[in-house]
Write a protein that holds these residues in place. Structure first.
Motif, PDB file in Angstrom:
ATOM      1  N   ALA A 175       0.838  -1.205   0.000  1.00  0.00           N
ATOM      2  CA  ALA A 175       0.000   0.000   0.000  1.00  0.00           C
ATOM      3  C   ALA A 175       0.873   1.255   0.000  1.00  0.00           C
ATOM      4  N   LEU A 176       1.971   1.191   0.739  1.00  0.00           N
ATOM      5  CA  LEU A 176       2.862   2.348   0.801  1.00  0.00           C
ATOM      6  C   LEU A 176       3.663   2.526  -0.494  1.00  0.00           C
ATOM      7  N   ARG A 177       3.976   1.403  -1.158  1.00  0.00           N
ATOM      8  CA  ARG A 177       4.672   1.536  -2.440  1.00  0.00           C
ATOM      9  C   ARG A 177       3.754   2.190  -3.468  1.00  0.00           C
ATOM     10  N   VAL A 178       2.483   1.820  -3.477  1.00  0.00           N
ATOM     11  CA  VAL A 178       1.539   2.447  -4.400  1.00  0.00           C
ATOM     12  C   VAL A 178       1.481   3.950  -4.116  1.00  0.00           C
ATOM     13  N   LEU A 179       1.392   4.274  -2.842  1.00  0.00           N
ATOM     14  CA  LEU A 179       1.309   5.682  -2.456  1.00  0.00           C
ATOM     15  C   LEU A 179       2.513   6.473  -2.973  1.00  0.00           C
ATOM     16  N   GLY A 180       3.686   5.906  -2.803  1.00  0.00           N
ATOM     17  CA  GLY A 180       4.896   6.635  -3.153  1.00  0.00           C
ATOM     18  C   GLY A 180       5.318   6.465  -4.605  1.00  0.00           C
ATOM     19  N   ASP A 181       5.409   5.200  -5.051  1.00  0.00           N
ATOM     20  CA  ASP A 181       5.998   4.925  -6.365  1.00  0.00           C
ATOM     21  C   ASP A 181       5.019   5.132  -7.510  1.00  0.00           C
ATOM     22  N   VAL A 182       3.730   5.012  -7.222  1.00  0.00           N
ATOM     23  CA  VAL A 182       2.745   5.259  -8.275  1.00  0.00           C
ATOM     24  C   VAL A 182       2.219   6.692  -8.154  1.00  0.00           C
ATOM     25  N   TYR A 183       1.527   6.969  -7.068  1.00  0.00           N
ATOM     26  CA  TYR A 183       0.832   8.248  -6.978  1.00  0.00           C
ATOM     27  C   TYR A 183       1.766   9.448  -6.801  1.00  0.00           C
ATOM     28  N   ARG A 184       2.568   9.391  -5.757  1.00  0.00           N
ATOM     29  CA  ARG A 184       3.412  10.541  -5.498  1.00  0.00           C
ATOM     30  C   ARG A 184       4.349  10.809  -6.673  1.00  0.00           C
ATOM     31  N   ASP A 185       4.944   9.742  -7.176  1.00  0.00           N
ATOM     32  CA  ASP A 185       5.883   9.903  -8.282  1.00  0.00           C
ATOM     33  C   ASP A 185       5.188  10.532  -9.498  1.00  0.00           C
ATOM     34  N   PHE A 186       4.007  10.039  -9.823  1.00  0.00           N
ATOM     35  CA  PHE A 186       3.261  10.585 -10.963  1.00  0.00           C
ATOM     36  C   PHE A 186       2.894  12.048 -10.723  1.00  0.00           C
ATOM     37  N   MET A 187       2.387  12.331  -9.544  1.00  0.00           N
ATOM     38  CA  MET A 187       1.912  13.688  -9.275  1.00  0.00           C
ATOM     39  C   MET A 187       3.052  14.699  -9.282  1.00  0.00           C
ATOM     40  N   VAL A 188       4.167  14.332  -8.691  1.00  0.00           N
ATOM     41  CA  VAL A 188       5.292  15.263  -8.620  1.00  0.00           C
ATOM     42  C   VAL A 188       6.034  15.334  -9.956  1.00  0.00           C
ATOM     43  N   GLU A 189       6.359  14.174 -10.513  1.00  0.00           N
ATOM     44  CA  GLU A 189       7.215  14.147 -11.703  1.00  0.00           C
ATOM     45  C   GLU A 189       6.480  14.494 -12.992  1.00  0.00           C
ATOM     46  N   VAL A 190       5.206  14.149 -13.072  1.00  0.00           N
ATOM     47  CA  VAL A 190       4.468  14.400 -14.314  1.00  0.00           C
ATOM     48  C   VAL A 190       3.535  15.603 -14.173  1.00  0.00           C
ATOM     49  N   LEU A 191       2.714  15.600 -13.123  1.00  0.00           N
ATOM     50  CA  LEU A 191       1.775  16.716 -12.954  1.00  0.00           C
ATOM     51  C   LEU A 191       2.465  17.976 -12.417  1.00  0.00           C
ATOM     52  N   ALA A 192       3.675  17.820 -11.881  1.00  0.00           N
ATOM     53  CA  ALA A 192       4.402  18.948 -11.290  1.00  0.00           C
ATOM     54  C   ALA A 192       3.618  19.560 -10.129  1.00  0.00           C
ATOM     55  N   ILE A 193       2.881  18.705  -9.424  1.00  0.00           N
ATOM     56  CA  ILE A 193       2.145  19.167  -8.246  1.00  0.00           C
ATOM     57  C   ILE A 193       2.776  18.523  -7.011  1.00  0.00           C
ATOM     58  N   PRO A 194       3.307  19.336  -6.100  1.00  0.00           N
ATOM     59  CA  PRO A 194       3.886  18.760  -4.888  1.00  0.00           C
ATOM     60  C   PRO A 194       2.761  18.206  -4.017  1.00  0.00           C
ATOM     61  N   VAL A 195       2.946  17.014  -3.463  1.00  0.00           N
ATOM     62  CA  VAL A 195       1.909  16.439  -2.609  1.00  0.00           C
ATOM     63  C   VAL A 195       2.490  16.024  -1.266  1.00  0.00           C
ATOM     64  N   LEU A 196       1.658  16.128  -0.253  1.00  0.00           N
ATOM     65  CA  LEU A 196       2.001  15.571   1.039  1.00  0.00           C
ATOM     66  C   LEU A 196       1.470  14.146   1.048  1.00  0.00           C
ATOM     67  N   THR A 197       2.304  13.197   1.462  1.00  0.00           N
ATOM     68  CA  THR A 197       1.800  11.836   1.618  1.00  0.00           C
ATOM     69  C   THR A 197       1.692  11.582   3.108  1.00  0.00           C
ATOM     70  N   GLY A 198       0.480  11.319   3.548  1.00  0.00           N
ATOM     71  CA  GLY A 198       0.271  11.131   4.980  1.00  0.00           C
ATOM     72  C   GLY A 198      -0.821  10.125   5.253  1.00  0.00           C
ATOM     73  N   ARG A 199      -1.127   9.979   6.522  1.00  0.00           N
ATOM     74  CA  ARG A 199      -2.138   9.018   6.944  1.00  0.00           C
ATOM     75  C   ARG A 199      -3.397   9.780   7.347  1.00  0.00           C
ATOM     76  N   LYS A 200      -4.563   9.216   7.027  1.00  0.00           N
ATOM     77  CA  LYS A 200      -5.829   9.838   7.406  1.00  0.00           C
ATOM     78  C   LYS A 200      -6.139   9.530   8.874  1.00  0.00           C
ATOM     79  N   THR A 201      -6.867  10.434   9.516  1.00  0.00           N
ATOM     80  CA  THR A 201      -7.328  10.161  10.871  1.00  0.00           C
ATOM     81  C   THR A 201      -8.494   9.173  10.787  1.00  0.00           C
ATOM     82  N   ALA A 202      -8.877   8.612  11.917  1.00  0.00           N
ATOM     83  CA  ALA A 202      -9.970   7.637  11.960  1.00  0.00           C
ATOM     84  C   ALA A 202     -11.225   8.207  11.319  1.00  0.00           C
TER      85      ALA A 202
END
Length: 471
Positions: A175-202
């Motif tokens: 789940a964490l690899r998807v978050l980082g290697d798929v989503y974050r990488d795509f958003m930062v490297e392709v969309l040029a949008i900086p994102v915070l990757t974090g955990r949701k509260t309950a």
RNA sequence: CGGGGAGUAGCGCAGCCUGGCAGCGCACCUGCUUUGGGAGCAGGAGGCCGGGGGUUCAAAUCCCCCCUCCCCGACCA
């Protein structure tokens, strides 16, 4: 360029500006049923580029694409208690088919955990069947009360990944690899949008998940937008759907699962993160059209020269289009391409041709350079590279300038009027989250002090809550 | 569902108060002149004025009922 009266200005009325851009750049239109959306060709081209980039990253994790049905038996939803509670209010239910009332109503999928897991139970028998890694590109329906084009529509397009693993730690790390290697990488490297990757509260967690991680970005008005999520489902669905396997020792156990998704909301995010008063600004790596060669006037062979130049650019690996519509005034066409956010414009007229040059114009800053024809391809490629980096830098600087470190919930609520507010988790507390919510501010995610996503629910190192107003 | 607005040409709106040929801007079509930052002129097409009922010689306009949409809140990728 900026300041033209084509659009409502962002400063005057951000939501109106957003609507204007979608209409004028021909991205989307409202559908005939409330909350539905027609994605127009240019908007869909942007989505197709996103799909291609995300799909490639998903597959590089060893995931295969599949397709599950649109209709799900209503009873499936009821198998997982939290899940049905979370989705019931927004379900579209079909009660009639073929002119008859159905024995059991079917729901139009709001997400596919239930149907996918029904088949996981059938397909997974032993540890050699694991991990099972599936993704599907599909449409889903959630009967939203307040729709907004791309950001929250009743029907939307997305990818949803579903995986089953032999151990909890393997599921978590996936789940964490998807978050980082798929989503974050795509958003930062392709969309040029900086994102915070974090955990949701309950409170913000996905219905049925043990842990929900998120990519959160800041839009041009300082509000937050969730751009993608990855969930660790634990054994909740495995128990509900009886997904068991025999491990190496011959013992029977439930699988450990993940699910994760990103949607057409990303198109809205792209508009709101990078757009300016002249329209869209597309990051070059994403742009369906990276460069347009514009014939200024149809004289003295300019059209032919433009086509030749476009061929040359295409040969250099640039996604290029040629605009030969000389029956439309030059200014009109320039404005159109700016609205559509095409990164680089190459203007070619009789004067240029006589000089053996062309004018290379960058969308980002409106900078114009006269370049010798044989050097155009190089200049365009350099401009595309620069703009990709510059767009990310600009968005990052903006987010930094609108992020305030706070020491109390009251301060955080106040700071969230402008952008992101950070607050130590122990200062926030459960009451603090409720207090912020009452003020229209939500906890977007919890992050580690080093900026990374906290691994799980259990308390570890001190975490930071990021609060904001959100879409 | 609570609160606030609006329904008139494809889009944005005026007209309504004080009833009397349904208008304006943009967009669209034709022609000519234009084209290096939303071109100009001339001509033209396009209407169930949200729906139903009522008042009146006459209703977009006044009265009654209904419907829909938008904004703010609760839900949410």
């Amino acid at each position: 360029m900026a300041g033209s009266s084509v659009l409502t200005s962002r400063a005057d009325d951000f939501p109106r500006w957003y609507q204007d851009v979608l209409a004028k750049a021909e991205l989307a239109d409202n559908g005939p049923v409330r909350g539905t959306m027609v994605i127009r060709p240019y908007g869909f081209a942007i989505w197709e580029r996103m799909q291609a980039e995300i799909d490639q990253r998903i597959k590089s994790l060893g995931v295969s694409n599949a397709y599950f049905p649109l209709f799900i038996p209503e009873s499936f939803l009821h198998k997982e208690a939290e899940h049905v509670e979370g989705f019931s209010p927004e379900l579209a239910v079909v009660t009639h088919g073929g002119g008859k009332k159905l024995e059991e109503p079917v729901v139009v999928r709001p997400t596919s955990e239930t149907v996918v897991n029904w088949y996981f139970a059938k397909w997974i028998q032993g540890h050699r069947d694991l991990p099972m890694l599936l993704n599907q590109w599909a449409n889903v329906v959630r009967w939203e009360l307040r729709p907004r084009l791309f950001l929250r529509t009743t029907e939307f397009l997305w990818q949803e990944g579903h995986t089953a693993h032999a151990t909890a730690s393997e599921a978590r790390s996936f789940a964490l690899r998807v978050l980082g290697d798929v989503y974050r990488d795509f958003m930062v490297e392709v969309l040029a949008i900086p994102v915070l990757t974090g955990r949701k509260t309950a409170l913000e967690r996905f219905a049925g998940a043990e842990t929900t991680w998120t990519c959160e970005a800041m839009m041009g008005d300082g509000k937050a937008l969730q751009m993608g999520t990855s969930h660790e489902l634990g054994q909740n669905f495995a128990r509900a759907f009886d997904i068991t396997f025999l491990d190496e020792t011959g013992a029977q156990s439930f699988v450990w699962q993940t699910s994760w998704g990103s949607t057409t909301r990303l198109v809205g995010a792209l508009v709101m993160a990078h757009g300016d008063d002249a329209g869209l600004r597309l990051p070059p790596r994403l742009a369906p059209v990276q460069t347009v060669v514009l014939v200024v006037r149809a004289e003295e062979g300019t059209a032919e020269a433009a086509l030749t130049l476009a061929d040359e650019l295409a040969g250099a690996g640039v996604r290029v289009e040629t605009d030969v519509r000389v029956d439309v005034s030059f200014g009109r066409r320039v404005v159109d391409w700016e609205l559509k956010g095409v990164p680089v414009r190459v203007e070619l007229g009789p004067r240029d041709l006589a000089e053996g040059t062309a004018v290379v114009v960058r969308r980002l800053r409106g900078e114009k350079r006269t370049v010798r024809l044989r050097e155009v391809a190089g200049a365009v490629r350099a401009a595309l590279e620069d703009d990709q980096a510059e767009l990310l830098l600009e968005a990052t600087d903006f987010r930094t300038s609108r992020t305030t470190a706070c020491t109390s919930v009251a301060d955080a609520v106040e700071a969230a009027a402008e952008g992101f507010a950070t607050l130590p988790v122990e200062v926030l507390g459960a009451d603090g989250e409720a207090e912020a919510n009452r003020a229209g501010v939500s906890v977007r995610c919890l992050i580690n002090p080093d900026g990374g996503p906290p691994a799980g629910e259990e308390p570890g190192e001190p975490q930071v809550a990021v609060l904001a107003r959100a879409y």
